[in-house]
Scaffold this motif. Structure first.
Motif, PDB file in Angstrom:
ATOM      1  N   PHE A   3       1.046  -1.134  -0.075  1.00 19.44           N
ATOM      2  CA  PHE A   3       0.130   0.100  -0.029  1.00 19.44           C
ATOM      3  C   PHE A   3       0.923   1.274   0.084  1.00 19.44           C
ATOM      4  N   LYS A   4       0.215   2.402  -0.550  1.00 19.01           N
ATOM      5  CA  LYS A   4       1.209   3.799  -0.517  1.00 19.01           C
ATOM      6  C   LYS A   4      -0.125   4.592   0.248  1.00 19.01           C
ATOM      7  N   THR A   5       0.197   5.685   0.720  1.00 22.35           N
ATOM      8  CA  THR A   5      -0.461   6.640   1.468  1.00 22.35           C
ATOM      9  C   THR A   5       0.174   8.182   1.077  1.00 22.35           C
ATOM     10  N   VAL A   6      -0.468   9.269   1.705  1.00 17.76           N
ATOM     11  CA  VAL A   6       0.051  10.570   1.592  1.00 17.76           C
ATOM     12  C   VAL A   6       0.235  10.961   2.925  1.00 17.76           C
ATOM     13  N   SER A   7       0.988  12.019   3.082  1.00 18.88           N
ATOM     14  CA  SER A   7       1.177  12.731   4.324  1.00 18.88           C
ATOM     15  C   SER A   7       0.544  14.153   4.468  1.00 18.88           C
ATOM     16  N   HIS A  42     -17.219  25.869   0.385  1.00 22.39           N
ATOM     17  CA  HIS A  42     -18.093  25.663  -0.962  1.00 22.39           C
ATOM     18  C   HIS A  42     -19.574  25.767  -0.935  1.00 22.39           C
ATOM     19  N   ARG A  43     -20.319  26.588  -0.209  1.00 31.73           N
ATOM     20  CA  ARG A  43     -21.583  26.522   0.122  1.00 31.73           C
ATOM     21  C   ARG A  43     -22.409  26.562  -1.208  1.00 31.73           C
ATOM     22  N   LYS A  44     -21.771  26.958  -2.308  1.00 35.39           N
ATOM     23  CA  LYS A  44     -22.716  27.031  -3.447  1.00 35.39           C
ATOM     24  C   LYS A  44     -22.479  25.809  -4.336  1.00 35.39           C
ATOM     25  N   ALA A  45     -21.546  24.762  -4.018  1.00 35.52           N
ATOM     26  CA  ALA A  45     -21.265  23.724  -4.719  1.00 35.52           C
ATOM     27  C   ALA A  45     -22.491  22.732  -4.540  1.00 35.52           C
ATOM     28  N   ASN A  46     -22.834  21.991  -5.607  1.00 34.63           N
ATOM     29  CA  ASN A  46     -23.829  21.152  -5.579  1.00 34.63           C
ATOM     30  C   ASN A  46     -23.706  19.849  -4.789  1.00 34.63           C
ATOM     31  N   HIS A  47     -22.333  19.174  -4.953  1.00 40.01           N
ATOM     32  CA  HIS A  47     -22.137  17.931  -4.251  1.00 40.01           C
ATOM     33  C   HIS A  47     -20.654  18.082  -3.706  1.00 40.01           C
ATOM     34  N   VAL A  48     -20.480  17.336  -2.527  1.00 42.89           N
ATOM     35  CA  VAL A  48     -19.253  16.911  -2.068  1.00 42.89           C
ATOM     36  C   VAL A  48     -19.178  15.451  -2.039  1.00 42.89           C
ATOM     37  N   VAL A  49     -18.743  14.822  -3.033  1.00 44.76           N
ATOM     38  CA  VAL A  49     -18.388  13.247  -2.947  1.00 44.76           C
ATOM     39  C   VAL A  49     -17.389  12.869  -2.445  1.00 44.76           C
ATOM     40  N   THR A  50     -17.322  11.766  -1.677  1.00 41.97           N
ATOM     41  CA  THR A  50     -16.240  11.279  -0.688  1.00 41.97           C
ATOM     42  C   THR A  50     -15.705   9.770  -1.085  1.00 41.97           C
ATOM     43  N   ALA A  51     -14.974   9.589  -0.837  1.00 40.27           N
ATOM     44  CA  ALA A  51     -14.454   8.142  -1.019  1.00 40.27           C
ATOM     45  C   ALA A  51     -13.051   7.976   0.041  1.00 40.27           C
ATOM     46  N   HIS A  52     -13.178   6.784   0.756  1.00 42.76           N
ATOM     47  CA  HIS A  52     -11.840   6.643   1.796  1.00 42.76           C
ATOM     48  C   HIS A  52     -11.688   5.162   1.880  1.00 42.76           C
ATOM     49  N   ARG A  53     -10.312   4.747   2.050  1.00 40.37           N
ATOM     50  CA  ARG A  53      -9.703   3.664   2.635  1.00 40.37           C
ATOM     51  C   ARG A  53      -8.757   3.715   3.812  1.00 40.37           C
ATOM     52  N   ARG A  54      -9.078   2.555   4.678  1.00 41.89           N
ATOM     53  CA  ARG A  54      -8.039   2.829   5.499  1.00 41.89           C
ATOM     54  C   ARG A  54      -8.215   1.364   6.385  1.00 41.89           C
ATOM     55  N   ILE A  55      -6.957   0.879   7.001  1.00 43.07           N
ATOM     56  CA  ILE A  55      -6.606  -0.172   7.629  1.00 43.07           C
ATOM     57  C   ILE A  55      -7.276  -0.188   9.120  1.00 43.07           C
ATOM     58  N   LEU A  56      -7.935  -1.073   9.516  1.00 43.15           N
ATOM     59  CA  LEU A  56      -8.399  -1.168  10.984  1.00 43.15           C
ATOM     60  C   LEU A  56      -7.290  -1.957  11.639  1.00 43.15           C
ATOM     61  N   ASP A  57      -7.449  -1.823  12.997  1.00 40.59           N
ATOM     62  CA  ASP A  57      -6.547  -2.587  13.902  1.00 40.59           C
ATOM     63  C   ASP A  57      -6.237  -3.775  13.713  1.00 40.59           C
ATOM     64  N   ASP A  58      -7.464  -4.632  13.296  1.00 40.56           N
ATOM     65  CA  ASP A  58      -7.338  -5.903  13.005  1.00 40.56           C
ATOM     66  C   ASP A  58      -6.867  -6.424  11.679  1.00 40.56           C
ATOM     67  N   GLY A  59      -6.386  -5.419  10.676  1.00 43.18           N
ATOM     68  CA  GLY A  59      -5.812  -5.724   9.599  1.00 43.18           C
ATOM     69  C   GLY A  59      -7.133  -5.659   8.498  1.00 43.18           C
ATOM     70  N   ARG A  60      -7.903  -5.460   8.719  1.00 37.04           N
ATOM     71  CA  ARG A  60      -9.047  -5.426   7.759  1.00 37.04           C
ATOM     72  C   ARG A  60      -9.001  -3.981   7.022  1.00 37.04           C
ATOM     73  N   ALA A  86      -4.879   2.625  -7.225  1.00 31.44           N
ATOM     74  CA  ALA A  86      -3.789   3.152  -7.015  1.00 31.44           C
ATOM     75  C   ALA A  86      -2.959   2.749  -5.840  1.00 31.44           C
ATOM     76  N   ASP A  87      -3.584   1.495  -5.064  1.00 29.29           N
ATOM     77  CA  ASP A  87      -3.300   0.944  -4.009  1.00 29.29           C
ATOM     78  C   ASP A  87      -3.033   1.813  -2.685  1.00 29.29           C
ATOM     79  N   LEU A  88      -3.989   2.999  -2.692  1.00 30.09           N
ATOM     80  CA  LEU A  88      -3.921   3.937  -1.584  1.00 30.09           C
ATOM     81  C   LEU A  88      -4.484   3.350  -0.497  1.00 30.09           C
ATOM     82  N   ILE A  89      -3.956   3.423   0.897  1.00 32.01           N
ATOM     83  CA  ILE A  89      -4.607   3.361   1.941  1.00 32.01           C
ATOM     84  C   ILE A  89      -4.532   4.481   3.199  1.00 32.01           C
ATOM     85  N   ASN A  90      -5.404   4.339   3.980  1.00 34.77           N
ATOM     86  CA  ASN A  90      -5.470   5.420   5.142  1.00 34.77           C
ATOM     87  C   ASN A  90      -5.408   6.927   4.455  1.00 34.77           C
ATOM     88  N   CYS A  91      -6.137   7.173   3.650  1.00 34.37           N
ATOM     89  CA  CYS A  91      -6.414   8.240   3.028  1.00 34.37           C
ATOM     90  C   CYS A  91      -7.920   8.367   2.434  1.00 34.37           C
TER      91      CYS A  91
END
Length: 182
Positions: A3-7, A42-60, A86-91
């Motif tokens: 995995f890769k991530t960002v700081s 961005h109060r006038k924006a129509n949408h704020v779409v989100t996606a995330h991935r993170r590793i839990l303490d048990d590895g899932r 992109a194999d990104l995690i914890n972002c």
């Protein structure tokens, strides 16, 4: 999996038929706070779409994609698939959309949201992900200085140092693979 991530935060942009898509790639720890900030900025924006991935303490791996009012499956999931590819995690990726007056259709939305996310990732300095864990190690007084030297050489952090009748007990934090050497 490597995995890769960002700081820190990185931005991306895409425009399609006058709709503007502003992507923000952030470390997971900043996700909730950044979502609130973007909704305020961005109060006038129509949408704020989100996606995330993170590793839990048990590895899932916990992951999600939210459409924020866009037609189901047209924005959050395509954005999540970019993180997966992109194999990104914890972002997380947060994409602010300003509607340009022309409907893009399901395929157009998927391409626009994923394209904005890819642009942010393209600007990012991706670093290898290293899971930080805690571990307790101990040594008698005769071996304690040797243990301290080994810990210092590995570059891990001593969080707690307890002296007992038998010697020393150290709680250390560092990358999982480094602590395995102790």
């Amino acid at each position: 999996m490597n995995f890769k991530t960002v700081s820190r935060e990185y931005e991306g942009y895409l425009e399609d038929r006058k709709s503007r898509f502003l992507a923000h790639l952030v470390p997971y720890e900043r996700f909730d706070e950044r979502l609130e900030e973007l909704r305020r900025e961005h109060r006038k924006a129509n949408h704020v779409v989100t996606a995330h991935r993170r590793i839990l303490d048990d590895g899932r791996v916990e992951e999600s994609g939210k459409d924020d009012g866009e037609p189901a499956g047209t924005s959050g999931m395509p954005t999540l698939r970019v993180l997966q590819g992109a194999d990104l995690i914890n972002c997380a990726v947060l994409v602010v959309r300003y509607f340009g007056g022309t409907k893009l259709g399901g395929g157009g939305l998927a391409r626009a949201y994923s394209g904005a996310a890819q642009d942010a990732i393209g600007h990012a300095e991706l670093i290898p992900f290293r899971k930080i864990v805690s571990r307790t190690v101990s040594a008698d007084f005769a071996a304690s200085s040797d243990l301290e030297r080994r810990i210092e050489a590995l570059g891990v952090t001593v969080v707690v140092r307890d002296y007992t009748e038998a010697g020393v007990e150290l709680t250390v934090e560092g990358p999982e693979e480094v602590l395995a050497a102790l």
